[in-house]
Design a protein around this motif. Sequence first.
Motif, PDB file in Angstrom:
ATOM      1  N   HIS A  25     -78.739 -15.658  -0.996  1.00  0.00           N
ATOM      2  CA  HIS A  25     -79.549 -14.628  -1.635  1.00  0.00           C
ATOM      3  C   HIS A  25     -80.914 -14.537  -0.960  1.00  0.00           C
ATOM      4  O   HIS A  25     -81.237 -15.344  -0.094  1.00  0.00           O
ATOM      5  CB  HIS A  25     -79.719 -14.943  -3.124  1.00  0.00           C
ATOM      6  N   ARG A  26     -81.709 -13.574  -1.402  1.00  0.00           N
ATOM      7  CA  ARG A  26     -83.079 -13.432  -0.901  1.00  0.00           C
ATOM      8  C   ARG A  26     -83.993 -13.050  -2.058  1.00  0.00           C
ATOM      9  O   ARG A  26     -83.545 -12.504  -3.069  1.00  0.00           O
ATOM     10  CB  ARG A  26     -83.152 -12.378   0.206  1.00  0.00           C
ATOM     11  N   HIS A  27     -85.260 -13.364  -1.880  1.00  0.00           N
ATOM     12  CA  HIS A  27     -86.304 -12.948  -2.813  1.00  0.00           C
ATOM     13  C   HIS A  27     -87.211 -11.997  -2.030  1.00  0.00           C
ATOM     14  O   HIS A  27     -87.807 -12.403  -1.022  1.00  0.00           O
ATOM     15  CB  HIS A  27     -87.101 -14.148  -3.318  1.00  0.00           C
ATOM     16  N   ASP A  28     -87.283 -10.761  -2.465  1.00  0.00           N
ATOM     17  CA  ASP A  28     -87.985  -9.750  -1.675  1.00  0.00           C
ATOM     18  C   ASP A  28     -89.498  -9.953  -1.625  1.00  0.00           C
ATOM     19  O   ASP A  28     -90.131  -9.561  -0.652  1.00  0.00           O
ATOM     20  CB  ASP A  28     -87.659  -8.353  -2.197  1.00  0.00           C
ATOM     21  N   ARG A  29     -90.071 -10.555  -2.674  1.00  0.00           N
ATOM     22  CA  ARG A  29     -91.536 -10.695  -2.712  1.00  0.00           C
ATOM     23  C   ARG A  29     -92.021 -12.139  -2.771  1.00  0.00           C
ATOM     24  O   ARG A  29     -93.216 -12.371  -2.900  1.00  0.00           O
ATOM     25  CB  ARG A  29     -92.092  -9.960  -3.941  1.00  0.00           C
ATOM     26  N   SER A  30     -91.123 -13.092  -2.662  1.00  0.00           N
ATOM     27  CA  SER A  30     -91.506 -14.478  -2.918  1.00  0.00           C
ATOM     28  C   SER A  30     -91.017 -15.423  -1.830  1.00  0.00           C
ATOM     29  O   SER A  30     -89.845 -15.402  -1.457  1.00  0.00           O
ATOM     30  CB  SER A  30     -90.910 -14.947  -4.255  1.00  0.00           C
ATOM     31  N   ASP A  31     -91.925 -16.273  -1.361  1.00  0.00           N
ATOM     32  CA  ASP A  31     -91.559 -17.395  -0.510  1.00  0.00           C
ATOM     33  C   ASP A  31     -91.017 -18.513  -1.410  1.00  0.00           C
ATOM     34  O   ASP A  31     -91.259 -18.527  -2.617  1.00  0.00           O
ATOM     35  CB  ASP A  31     -92.774 -17.933   0.246  1.00  0.00           C
ATOM     36  N   GLU A  32     -90.302 -19.449  -0.796  1.00  0.00           N
ATOM     37  CA  GLU A  32     -89.771 -20.597  -1.531  1.00  0.00           C
ATOM     38  C   GLU A  32     -89.741 -21.780  -0.577  1.00  0.00           C
ATOM     39  O   GLU A  32     -89.677 -21.595   0.642  1.00  0.00           O
ATOM     40  CB  GLU A  32     -88.358 -20.273  -2.034  1.00  0.00           C
ATOM     41  N   GLY A  33     -89.800 -22.986  -1.105  1.00  0.00           N
ATOM     42  CA  GLY A  33     -89.744 -24.158  -0.250  1.00  0.00           C
ATOM     43  C   GLY A  33     -89.038 -25.306  -0.943  1.00  0.00           C
ATOM     44  O   GLY A  33     -88.939 -25.346  -2.166  1.00  0.00           O
ATOM     45  N   PHE A  34     -88.534 -26.236  -0.120  1.00  0.00           N
ATOM     46  CA  PHE A  34     -87.865 -27.425  -0.629  1.00  0.00           C
ATOM     47  C   PHE A  34     -88.379 -28.643   0.116  1.00  0.00           C
ATOM     48  O   PHE A  34     -88.598 -28.590   1.329  1.00  0.00           O
ATOM     49  CB  PHE A  34     -86.350 -27.348  -0.414  1.00  0.00           C
ATOM     50  N   VAL A  35     -88.552 -29.744  -0.621  1.00  0.00           N
ATOM     51  CA  VAL A  35     -88.880 -31.049  -0.041  1.00  0.00           C
ATOM     52  C   VAL A  35     -87.829 -32.022  -0.560  1.00  0.00           C
ATOM     53  O   VAL A  35     -87.605 -32.120  -1.769  1.00  0.00           O
ATOM     54  CB  VAL A  35     -90.282 -31.539  -0.480  1.00  0.00           C
ATOM     55  N   VAL A  36     -87.183 -32.731   0.347  1.00  0.00           N
ATOM     56  CA  VAL A  36     -86.127 -33.671  -0.047  1.00  0.00           C
ATOM     57  C   VAL A  36     -86.751 -35.026  -0.358  1.00  0.00           C
ATOM     58  O   VAL A  36     -87.425 -35.622   0.487  1.00  0.00           O
ATOM     59  CB  VAL A  36     -85.057 -33.800   1.053  1.00  0.00           C
ATOM     60  N   LEU A  37     -86.524 -35.505  -1.573  1.00  0.00           N
ATOM     61  CA  LEU A  37     -87.027 -36.816  -2.001  1.00  0.00           C
ATOM     62  C   LEU A  37     -85.995 -37.913  -1.801  1.00  0.00           C
ATOM     63  O   LEU A  37     -86.339 -39.057  -1.525  1.00  0.00           O
ATOM     64  CB  LEU A  37     -87.421 -36.773  -3.483  1.00  0.00           C
ATOM     65  N   ARG A  38     -84.709 -37.561  -1.994  1.00  0.00           N
ATOM     66  CA  ARG A  38     -83.619 -38.524  -1.865  1.00  0.00           C
ATOM     67  C   ARG A  38     -82.368 -37.782  -1.453  1.00  0.00           C
ATOM     68  O   ARG A  38     -82.123 -36.670  -1.914  1.00  0.00           O
ATOM     69  CB  ARG A  38     -83.360 -39.216  -3.208  1.00  0.00           C
ATOM     70  N   GLY A  39     -81.571 -38.391  -0.601  1.00  0.00           N
ATOM     71  CA  GLY A  39     -80.318 -37.794  -0.182  1.00  0.00           C
ATOM     72  C   GLY A  39     -80.506 -36.816   0.971  1.00  0.00           C
ATOM     73  O   GLY A  39     -81.517 -36.828   1.670  1.00  0.00           O
TER      74      GLY A  39
END
Length: 115
Positions: free
Chosen positions: A22-36
């Motif tokens: 999917h996409r978000h037309d007006r929003s950035d998103e981010g992920f940081v992996v803590l485990r795994g």
Amino acid sequence: MTDFVMRRWNLAHYPGDQAPPHRHDRSDEGFVVLRGRLEVLVGAERRILRQGDHVTIPAGTTHTFATVDSEGADVIAVMTPEVDQLVTALHAAATDEERAAVWERYNSALAPADR
């Protein structure tokens, strides 16, 4: 200044993507992996993130994510309030029609299916 929300997601192992591309037309998103490990699709590229790795997904970019190992993964998701509300509304939707309306209401869309 843009507001953002941080959520800790304890993702159990799931076969395949945790969300449809999917996409978000007006929003950035981010992920940081803590485990795994987390497999992340950004545009046309899939990559594996390990503990301590992070990724930013610019607005308008097709993306999704998947757990890689049977132990799952712990992730910090960083998103706008609009994306946070989208996630909550999608989990509450009971039908495909309701989910389609939710994607539109929160300025997001499913990626076209591969042909």
